[in-house]
Design an enzyme around this catalytic site. Structure first.
Site, mmCIF file in Angstrom:
data_model
loop_
_atom_site.group_PDB
_atom_site.id
_atom_site.type_symbol
_atom_site.label_atom_id
_atom_site.label_comp_id
_atom_site.label_asym_id
_atom_site.label_seq_id
_atom_site.Cartn_x
_atom_site.Cartn_y
_atom_site.Cartn_z
ATOM 1 N N GLU A 94 0.829 -1.212 0.000
ATOM 2 C CA GLU A 94 0.000 0.000 0.000
ATOM 3 C C GLU A 94 0.867 1.267 0.000
ATOM 4 O O GLU A 94 0.977 1.932 -1.009
ATOM 5 C CB GLU A 94 -1.011 -0.043 1.153
HETATM 6 C C1 HEC Z 1 -2.937 1.524 -1.961
HETATM 7 C C2 HEC Z 1 -4.328 1.736 -1.618
HETATM 8 C C3 HEC Z 1 -4.650 2.245 -0.245
HETATM 9 C C4 HEC Z 1 -4.019 3.251 0.450
HETATM 10 C C5 HEC Z 1 -2.814 4.058 0.052
HETATM 11 C C6 HEC Z 1 -4.782 3.427 1.652
HETATM 12 N N1 HEC Z 1 -5.828 2.566 1.697
HETATM 13 FE FE1 HEC Z 1 -7.270 2.483 3.094
HETATM 14 N N2 HEC Z 1 -7.934 0.786 2.315
HETATM 15 C C7 HEC Z 1 -7.545 0.243 1.113
HETATM 16 C C8 HEC Z 1 -8.142 -1.054 0.941
HETATM 17 C C9 HEC Z 1 -7.976 -1.967 -0.247
HETATM 18 C C10 HEC Z 1 -8.894 -1.293 2.114
HETATM 19 C C11 HEC Z 1 -9.598 -2.588 2.465
HETATM 20 C C12 HEC Z 1 -8.496 -3.569 2.842
HETATM 21 C C13 HEC Z 1 -8.925 -4.738 3.642
HETATM 22 O O1 HEC Z 1 -10.063 -4.834 4.034
HETATM 23 O O2 HEC Z 1 -8.054 -5.593 3.911
HETATM 24 C C14 HEC Z 1 -8.768 -0.089 2.937
HETATM 25 C C15 HEC Z 1 -9.429 0.110 4.140
HETATM 26 C C16 HEC Z 1 -9.455 1.326 4.808
HETATM 27 C C17 HEC Z 1 -10.349 1.676 5.883
HETATM 28 C C18 HEC Z 1 -11.429 0.798 6.469
HETATM 29 C C19 HEC Z 1 -12.748 1.095 5.827
HETATM 30 C C20 HEC Z 1 -13.815 0.139 6.202
HETATM 31 O O3 HEC Z 1 -14.979 0.419 5.933
HETATM 32 O O4 HEC Z 1 -13.524 -0.924 6.745
HETATM 33 C C21 HEC Z 1 -10.054 2.957 6.259
HETATM 34 C C22 HEC Z 1 -10.720 3.779 7.339
HETATM 35 C C23 HEC Z 1 -8.955 3.390 5.433
HETATM 36 N N3 HEC Z 1 -8.629 2.382 4.552
HETATM 37 C C24 HEC Z 1 -8.309 4.603 5.554
HETATM 38 C C25 HEC Z 1 -7.080 4.853 4.966
HETATM 39 C C26 HEC Z 1 -6.168 5.907 5.367
HETATM 40 C C27 HEC Z 1 -6.431 6.907 6.469
HETATM 41 C C28 HEC Z 1 -5.081 5.820 4.566
HETATM 42 C C29 HEC Z 1 -3.824 6.650 4.592
HETATM 43 C C30 HEC Z 1 -3.038 6.601 5.831
HETATM 44 C C31 HEC Z 1 -5.317 4.723 3.651
HETATM 45 N N4 HEC Z 1 -6.518 4.140 3.941
HETATM 46 C C32 HEC Z 1 -4.451 4.351 2.630
HETATM 47 C C33 HEC Z 1 -6.681 0.822 0.216
HETATM 48 C C34 HEC Z 1 -5.785 1.822 0.558
#
Ligand code: HEC
Ligand code: HEC
Length: 374
Positions: free
Chosen positions: A131
């Site tokens: 990520e």
């Molecule tokens: C490269 C892509 C990527 C980046 C960069 C990323 N995310 Fe995500 N995020 C995802 C994905 C894909 C999921 C779901 C992953 C899983 O469930 O294992 C997720 C899940 C989440 C969730 C949970 C949402 C839920 O409904 O369960 C949150 C809140 C979130 N991310 C916030 C952030 C924040 C804040 C950052 C920066 C610090 C960030 N993400 C960076 C791809 C990304």
């Protein structure tokens, strides 16, 4: 059998029935104005401002190319309209990117619910090799090289000698996320008493949602999730066979201690955490608020439209032996299906919060931040 009914929503009058034992069934309702916040991380304006910068700052990633907004994009319903999420360069993600809009009302984070708070959550993608691929200590040092961040962290966390820490980075981002909320959907308005806020088809869909279609059994509460896990039997997405998607899944499995990851050819959700057979294919019930803004659907983005999702439930979900017993063929008519989709569309806010990409503060001695990192 006598069935009691409760009037749950005041004037708007959504009737939710209780069983013969009088036990109240789960219901749906409007969202409060503000999400809960933890005692040790009150939402303050300066912290939110800092969190906003960090949310959009690709320098939180190893090569300076990926920010939170890359995968949770304010222009795409705070999610990403792709089957699988974007990933750190040279990788492919193995899951679909969910929205962060109203996520502050949830009590489980990630498709498999592996963390519970926004603060815990925000640290994870920063360190994830596929990520943002960044090291916490190095990130702290990197941010200390940005004078504006030194100033803002000091203001946001005034009682700390050295406030630039991974914990505070996560706290500031979480505080920002607590402002990405909205509760002015036609459904909310209807529930608060404006009986014209939803049209006839949407109201019909709502009745199906809590009645014949049984969606409310899992999608309940103000954020349309029971915050529990269920096996619905979502079919495999073709994309899951791509070598680099499989590589990421195998990596996750190896990190979790699985010895022969290549024997597993798809995402099995909570099973990857617990190793428990009954969890095979078990995922968190996601929110349905603003769902019309964030296709495609499910943990693997396998359904392109809400119509496809409704068809899936109409058939009683997928074909897996450990499927949740709540899912049965529904025998919906075409009009009923249309009504359900219309109701899901009534969960879209009128004023979805939008935040423009802010101008990021440069490193000491530099005058501006180079686009896409350095
Ligand atoms: C490269 C892509 C990527 C980046 C960069 C990323 N995310 Fe995500 N995020 C995802 C994905 C894909 C999921 C779901 C992953 C899983 O469930 O294992 C997720 C899940 C989440 C969730 C949970 C949402 C839920 O409904 O369960 C949150 C809140 C979130 N991310 C916030 C952030 C924040 C804040 C950052 C920066 C610090 C960030 N993400 C960076 C791809 C990304
Ligand atoms: C047994 C519990 C359960 C029932 C009943 C249920 N759902 Fe779900 N729903 C889930 C789970 C769990 C997921 C996530 C599955 C996955 O990603 O593999 C989901 C996902 C969804 C999604 C995709 C959301 C997104 O952001 O990708 C939609 C839309 C949805 N459900 C609508 C409905 C509708 C409409 C009904 C009624 C016809 C319904 N659900 C009934 C548990 C349920």
């Amino acid at each position: 059998m006598v069935r009691k009914t409760f009037l749950l929503s005041g004037i708007a009058g959504l009737m939710i029935s209780a069983g013969a034992d009088g036990a109240k069934k789960p219901s749906i309702g409007p969202l409060p104005d503000k999400p809960p916040e933890p005692k040790d991380n009150p939402t303050t304006p300066v912290k939110v401002e800092l969190g906003k910068l960090l949310y959009f700052d690709p320098r939180l990633s190893g090569d300076g190319s990926v920010s939170c907004a890359t995968c949770h994009d304010p222009n795409q319903g705070w999610a990403k309209k792709r089957v699988m999420s974007p990933a750190y360069p040279e990788n492919k993600h193995f899951r679909h990117s969910p929205t962060v809009l109203n996520v502050a009302f949830n009590t489980l984070m990630f498709w498999d619910g592996r963390v519970k708070t926004l603060e815990e959550q925000a640290e994870k993608p920063i360190a994830s090799p596929f990520e943002m691929n960044m090291n916490y200590d190095l990130l702290e040092e990197r941010l200390k090289a940005i004078p504006e961040y030194r100033k803002l962290f000091k203001k946001a966390f005034p009682n700390e000698r050295e406030p630039i820490t991974i914990k505070n980075i996560a706290k500031a981002i979480a505080a920002f996320e607590r402002t990405i909320v909205c509760n002015d959907s036609p459904f909310d308005k209807y529930m608060r008493g404006d009986s014209n806020a939803m049209d006839e088809l949407q109201i019909k869909g709502m009745k199906l949602f809590v009645g014949k279609a049984g969606c409310v059994q899992c999608h309940n509460g103000p954020n349309f999730t029971d915050n529990k896990f269920h096996v619905t039997g979502v079919p495999k997405s073709r994309v899951e066979d791509q070598p680099l998607v499989a590589a990421t899944r195998n990596f996750v499995l190896r990190q979790a201690g699985f010895r022969n990851p290549e024997r597993i050819d798809r995402d099995l959700g909570r099973f990857f955490l617990t190793g428990n057979k009954k969890d095979k294919g078990s995922f968190k019930t996601p929110t349905l608020r603003n769902v019309a803004l964030t296709p495609p659907y499910m943990h693997n983005g396998v359904f392109k439209t809400l119509e496809e999702v409704v068809d899936f439930y109409d058939k009683g979900g997928g074909k897996v032996p450990n499927k949740d017993r709540r899912l049965k063929p529904l025998n919906l008519t075409d009009e009923e299906k249309e009504a359900l989709v219309a109701f899901l569309e009534a969960l879209t806010c009128e004023n979805v919060p939008y935040v423009e990409e802010p101008e990021l503060p440069p490193y000491e001695g530099e005058t501006k931040v180079k686009k896409g990192g350095r």
